[in-house]
Design a protein around this motif. Structure first.
Motif, PDB file in Angstrom:
ATOM      1  N   UNK A  74       0.834  -1.091  -0.086  1.00 23.44           N
ATOM      2  CA  UNK A  74      -0.103   0.021   0.064  1.00 23.44           C
ATOM      3  C   UNK A  74       0.898   1.251   0.050  1.00 23.44           C
ATOM      4  N   UNK A  75       2.134   1.186   0.787  1.00 23.59           N
ATOM      5  CA  UNK A  75       2.775   2.491   0.885  1.00 23.59           C
ATOM      6  C   UNK A  75       4.073   2.353   0.381  1.00 23.59           C
ATOM      7  N   UNK A  76       4.422   1.194   0.126  1.00 26.32           N
ATOM      8  CA  UNK A  76       5.912   0.948  -0.362  1.00 26.32           C
ATOM      9  C   UNK A  76       6.892   0.935   0.856  1.00 26.32           C
ATOM     10  N   UNK A  77       6.565   0.998   2.092  1.00 24.22           N
ATOM     11  CA  UNK A  77       7.518   1.278   2.976  1.00 24.22           C
ATOM     12  C   UNK A  77       8.028  -0.451   3.614  1.00 24.22           C
ATOM     13  N   UNK A  78       9.116  -0.399   4.010  1.00 24.59           N
ATOM     14  CA  UNK A  78       9.869  -1.625   4.605  1.00 24.59           C
ATOM     15  C   UNK A  78       9.422  -1.701   5.951  1.00 24.59           C
ATOM     16  N   UNK A  79       9.100  -3.150   6.235  1.00 22.43           N
ATOM     17  CA  UNK A  79       8.691  -3.526   7.713  1.00 22.43           C
ATOM     18  C   UNK A  79       9.742  -4.439   8.410  1.00 22.43           C
ATOM     19  N   UNK A  80      10.172  -3.909   9.384  1.00 19.26           N
ATOM     20  CA  UNK A  80      10.849  -4.588  10.377  1.00 19.26           C
ATOM     21  C   UNK A  80      12.397  -4.753   9.898  1.00 19.26           C
ATOM     22  N   UNK A  81      12.758  -3.732   9.082  1.00 18.77           N
ATOM     23  CA  UNK A  81      14.208  -3.762   8.582  1.00 18.77           C
ATOM     24  C   UNK A  81      14.807  -2.420   8.533  1.00 18.77           C
ATOM     25  N   UNK A  82      15.899  -2.209   7.962  1.00 19.73           N
ATOM     26  CA  UNK A  82      16.368  -0.891   8.284  1.00 19.73           C
ATOM     27  C   UNK A  82      15.570   0.000   7.365  1.00 19.73           C
ATOM     28  N   UNK A  83      15.630   1.330   7.515  1.00 19.72           N
ATOM     29  CA  UNK A  83      15.033   2.139   6.811  1.00 19.72           C
ATOM     30  C   UNK A  83      14.768   2.152   5.330  1.00 19.72           C
ATOM     31  N   UNK A  84      13.793   1.996   4.598  1.00 17.90           N
ATOM     32  CA  UNK A  84      13.942   1.835   3.349  1.00 17.90           C
ATOM     33  C   UNK A  84      12.259   1.846   2.739  1.00 17.90           C
ATOM     34  N   UNK A  85      12.235   2.156   1.615  1.00 16.00           N
ATOM     35  CA  UNK A  85      10.964   2.201   0.780  1.00 16.00           C
ATOM     36  C   UNK A  85      10.973   2.044  -0.717  1.00 16.00           C
ATOM     37  N   UNK A  86       9.863   1.892  -1.423  1.00 15.82           N
ATOM     38  CA  UNK A  86      10.024   1.747  -2.926  1.00 15.82           C
ATOM     39  C   UNK A  86       8.826   2.511  -3.285  1.00 15.82           C
ATOM     40  N   UNK A  87       8.963   3.003  -4.435  1.00 12.96           N
ATOM     41  CA  UNK A  87       7.846   3.892  -5.008  1.00 12.96           C
ATOM     42  C   UNK A  87       6.566   2.803  -5.395  1.00 12.96           C
ATOM     43  N   UNK A  88       5.473   3.561  -5.158  1.00 14.12           N
ATOM     44  CA  UNK A  88       4.123   2.856  -5.400  1.00 14.12           C
ATOM     45  C   UNK A  88       3.721   3.576  -6.646  1.00 14.12           C
ATOM     46  N   UNK A  89       2.854   2.703  -7.487  1.00 14.14           N
ATOM     47  CA  UNK A  89       2.193   3.550  -8.590  1.00 14.14           C
ATOM     48  C   UNK A  89       0.739   3.368  -8.619  1.00 14.14           C
ATOM     49  N   UNK A  90       0.019   4.257  -9.222  1.00 10.75           N
ATOM     50  CA  UNK A  90      -1.566   4.106  -9.224  1.00 10.75           C
ATOM     51  C   UNK A  90      -1.939   2.995 -10.117  1.00 10.75           C
ATOM     52  N   UNK A  91      -2.612   2.217  -9.551  1.00 13.52           N
ATOM     53  CA  UNK A  91      -3.105   0.989 -10.370  1.00 13.52           C
ATOM     54  C   UNK A  91      -4.599   0.780  -9.759  1.00 13.52           C
ATOM     55  N   UNK A  92      -5.346   0.170 -10.847  1.00 10.90           N
ATOM     56  CA  UNK A  92      -6.820  -0.406 -10.593  1.00 10.90           C
ATOM     57  C   UNK A  92      -7.128  -1.423 -11.631  1.00 10.90           C
ATOM     58  N   UNK A  93      -8.138  -2.139 -11.263  1.00  9.72           N
ATOM     59  CA  UNK A  93      -8.869  -3.070 -12.095  1.00  9.72           C
ATOM     60  C   UNK A  93     -10.157  -2.801 -12.431  1.00  9.72           C
ATOM     61  N   UNK A  94     -10.414  -2.780 -13.793  1.00  7.85           N
ATOM     62  CA  UNK A  94     -11.794  -2.440 -14.253  1.00  7.85           C
ATOM     63  C   UNK A  94     -11.972  -3.500 -15.203  1.00  7.85           C
TER      64      UNK A  94
END
Length: 111
Positions: A74-94
């Motif tokens: 949802x956010x791209x943030x790393x959990x339970x590790x050193x600081x870090x994140x990846x970019x997320x992109x808007x996506x949907x299903x229709x």
């Protein structure tokens, strides 16, 4: 307003799996959860560059295949590790089709 483009059918991605799309912004991993939610993240772990598309999908999280960093899709943030994140992109299903932000294909990378 975000403009979306069609990148394929939801059924093209197995449940708890991913596919990679190559874009003007780099490689993006598109994930499908067991309950058919879809997420799009940069396909490169900030830790050692592992391909997140080859990671394990569990709920709305993906675990990097190299060093087990866990990312909230949802956010791209790393959990339970050193600081870090990846970019997320808007996506949907229709109507069974995956739509992703057109920004991925229309904006070139900065030099």
């Amino acid at each position: 307003m975000t403009v979306f483009i069609d990148i394929g059918a939801l059924e093209d991605i197995p449940r708890q799996g991913a596919r990679v799309i190559r874009t003007a912004q780099g490689c993006v991993a598109v994930f499908r959860t067991m309950d058919d939610r879809v997420f799009a993240l940069d396909d490169r772990c900030p830790h050692k560059g592992g391909p997140l598309s080859e990671g394990i999908v569990h709920g709305d999280r993906v675990t990097c295949p190299l060093h087990n960093w866990v990312f909230d899709m949802n956010s791209g943030t790393a959990q339970g590790a050193d600081e870090g994140a990846v970019r997320t992109w808007p996506v949907r299903v229709e109507q069974g089709r995956i739509l992703i932000s057109a920004e991925l294909v229309s904006r070139p990378r900065a030099a």
